[in-house]
Scaffold this motif. Structure first.
Motif, PDB file in Angstrom:
ATOM      1  N   MET A  38       0.961  -1.018  -0.297  1.00  0.00           N
ATOM      2  CA  MET A  38      -0.097  -0.116  -0.368  1.00  0.00           C
ATOM      3  C   MET A  38       0.436   1.246  -0.248  1.00  0.00           C
ATOM      4  O   MET A  38       0.587   1.980  -0.778  1.00  0.00           O
ATOM      5  CB  MET A  38      -0.629   0.105   1.230  1.00  0.00           C
ATOM      6  CG  MET A  38      -1.999  -1.282   1.131  1.00  0.00           C
ATOM      7  SD  MET A  38      -3.153  -0.367  -0.376  1.00  0.00           S
ATOM      8  CE  MET A  38      -2.813  -2.049  -1.240  1.00  0.00           C
ATOM      9  N   LEU A  39       2.200   1.425   0.830  1.00  0.00           N
ATOM     10  CA  LEU A  39       2.948   2.538   0.484  1.00  0.00           C
ATOM     11  C   LEU A  39       3.827   2.655  -0.412  1.00  0.00           C
ATOM     12  O   LEU A  39       3.503   3.485  -1.202  1.00  0.00           O
ATOM     13  CB  LEU A  39       4.003   2.074   1.352  1.00  0.00           C
ATOM     14  CG  LEU A  39       3.656   2.244   3.754  1.00  0.00           C
ATOM     15  CD1 LEU A  39       5.163   1.972   4.035  1.00  0.00           C
ATOM     16  CD2 LEU A  39       3.165   3.629   2.727  1.00  0.00           C
ATOM     17  N   ALA A  40       4.208   1.628  -1.418  1.00  0.00           N
ATOM     18  CA  ALA A  40       4.476   1.138  -2.968  1.00  0.00           C
ATOM     19  C   ALA A  40       2.961   2.338  -3.865  1.00  0.00           C
ATOM     20  O   ALA A  40       3.441   3.306  -4.257  1.00  0.00           O
ATOM     21  CB  ALA A  40       4.849   0.180  -3.412  1.00  0.00           C
ATOM     22  N   CYS A  41       1.878   1.357  -3.453  1.00  0.00           N
ATOM     23  CA  CYS A  41       1.151   1.900  -4.112  1.00  0.00           C
ATOM     24  C   CYS A  41       1.103   3.893  -3.538  1.00  0.00           C
ATOM     25  O   CYS A  41       0.761   4.520  -4.898  1.00  0.00           O
ATOM     26  CB  CYS A  41       0.013   1.623  -4.177  1.00  0.00           C
ATOM     27  SG  CYS A  41      -0.155  -0.036  -4.583  1.00  0.00           S
TER      28      CYS A  41
ATOM     29  N   LEU B 263       0.725   8.991  -5.456  1.00  0.00           N
ATOM     30  CA  LEU B 263       1.038  10.780  -5.146  1.00  0.00           C
ATOM     31  C   LEU B 263       2.364  11.597  -5.597  1.00  0.00           C
ATOM     32  O   LEU B 263       1.627  13.011  -6.009  1.00  0.00           O
ATOM     33  CB  LEU B 263       1.070  10.114  -3.625  1.00  0.00           C
ATOM     34  CG  LEU B 263      -0.027  10.147  -3.134  1.00  0.00           C
ATOM     35  CD1 LEU B 263      -0.142  10.109  -1.414  1.00  0.00           C
ATOM     36  CD2 LEU B 263      -1.644  11.132  -3.160  1.00  0.00           C
ATOM     37  N   VAL B 264       3.443  10.399  -5.664  1.00  0.00           N
ATOM     38  CA  VAL B 264       3.940  11.711  -5.960  1.00  0.00           C
ATOM     39  C   VAL B 264       4.097  12.383  -7.720  1.00  0.00           C
ATOM     40  O   VAL B 264       4.520  13.877  -7.771  1.00  0.00           O
ATOM     41  CB  VAL B 264       5.600  10.742  -5.938  1.00  0.00           C
ATOM     42  CG1 VAL B 264       6.896  11.525  -6.320  1.00  0.00           C
ATOM     43  CG2 VAL B 264       5.719  10.734  -4.530  1.00  0.00           C
TER      44      VAL B 264
ATOM     45  N   ILE C  91      12.506   9.639  -4.421  1.00  0.00           N
ATOM     46  CA  ILE C  91      12.219   9.808  -2.950  1.00  0.00           C
ATOM     47  C   ILE C  91      11.134   7.424  -3.665  1.00  0.00           C
ATOM     48  O   ILE C  91      11.164   7.042  -2.518  1.00  0.00           O
ATOM     49  CB  ILE C  91       9.750  10.092  -3.577  1.00  0.00           C
ATOM     50  CG1 ILE C  91      10.121  11.451  -2.640  1.00  0.00           C
ATOM     51  CG2 ILE C  91       9.518   9.223  -2.429  1.00  0.00           C
ATOM     52  CD1 ILE C  91       9.535  12.619  -3.092  1.00  0.00           C
ATOM     53  N   ILE C  92      11.531   7.315  -4.480  1.00  0.00           N
ATOM     54  CA  ILE C  92      11.418   5.872  -5.029  1.00  0.00           C
ATOM     55  C   ILE C  92      12.911   5.309  -4.818  1.00  0.00           C
ATOM     56  O   ILE C  92      12.687   4.446  -3.900  1.00  0.00           O
ATOM     57  CB  ILE C  92      11.428   5.690  -6.282  1.00  0.00           C
ATOM     58  CG1 ILE C  92       9.639   5.807  -6.999  1.00  0.00           C
ATOM     59  CG2 ILE C  92      10.914   4.279  -6.479  1.00  0.00           C
ATOM     60  CD1 ILE C  92       8.559   5.231  -6.595  1.00  0.00           C
ATOM     61  N   THR C  93      13.252   5.465  -4.456  1.00  0.00           N
ATOM     62  CA  THR C  93      14.864   5.190  -3.629  1.00  0.00           C
ATOM     63  C   THR C  93      15.083   5.033  -2.600  1.00  0.00           C
ATOM     64  O   THR C  93      15.617   4.201  -2.096  1.00  0.00           O
ATOM     65  CB  THR C  93      15.808   5.933  -4.852  1.00  0.00           C
ATOM     66  OG1 THR C  93      16.098   5.953  -6.532  1.00  0.00           O
ATOM     67  CG2 THR C  93      17.415   4.974  -4.184  1.00  0.00           C
TER      68      THR C  93
END
Length: 101
Positions: free
Chosen positions: A14-17, A22-23, A45-47
């Motif tokens: 869920m955090l990844a989604c 959002l970003v 942010i993904i890194t």
């Protein structure tokens, strides 16, 4: 898989989604940054998310890579299929106007 493991996995998913939605929404639609500019915070942010994930969830490299040979074969087949499908489309029209002179 225990209930606790399942909850933890779903939380990370869920955090990844949420980050994945959002970003780009904030930086491309909210701030109206062009693609090359909004990719800087997106990749950053993904890194950071992946760094935290792999720090909290130690996964052996062998398990992470899994059956990599099958993955390469699958990617090659998917690439060939997509190339074949794209080549079936008619070419796009050449844009015309004062900016193309």
């Amino acid at each position: 898989m225990s209930t606790q493991d399942l909850k933890q996995s779903l939380t990370w998913l869920m955090l990844a989604c949420l980050i994945g939605f959002l970003v780009p929404s904030i930086f491309s639609m909210g701030f109206r940054w062009e693609r090359s500019l909004f990719l800087v915070p997106y990749v950053t942010i993904i890194t950071l998310f992946l760094a935290v994930y792999f720090r909290k969830q130690p996964i052996p490299l062998k398990k992470l890579l899994g059956p990599w040979r099958a993955g390469i074969i699958g990617a090659a087949i998917a690439t060939l299929f997509l190339m074949w499908k794209v080549q079936q489309y008619s070419p796009s029209a050449v844009p015309e106007g004062s900016f193309n002179k």
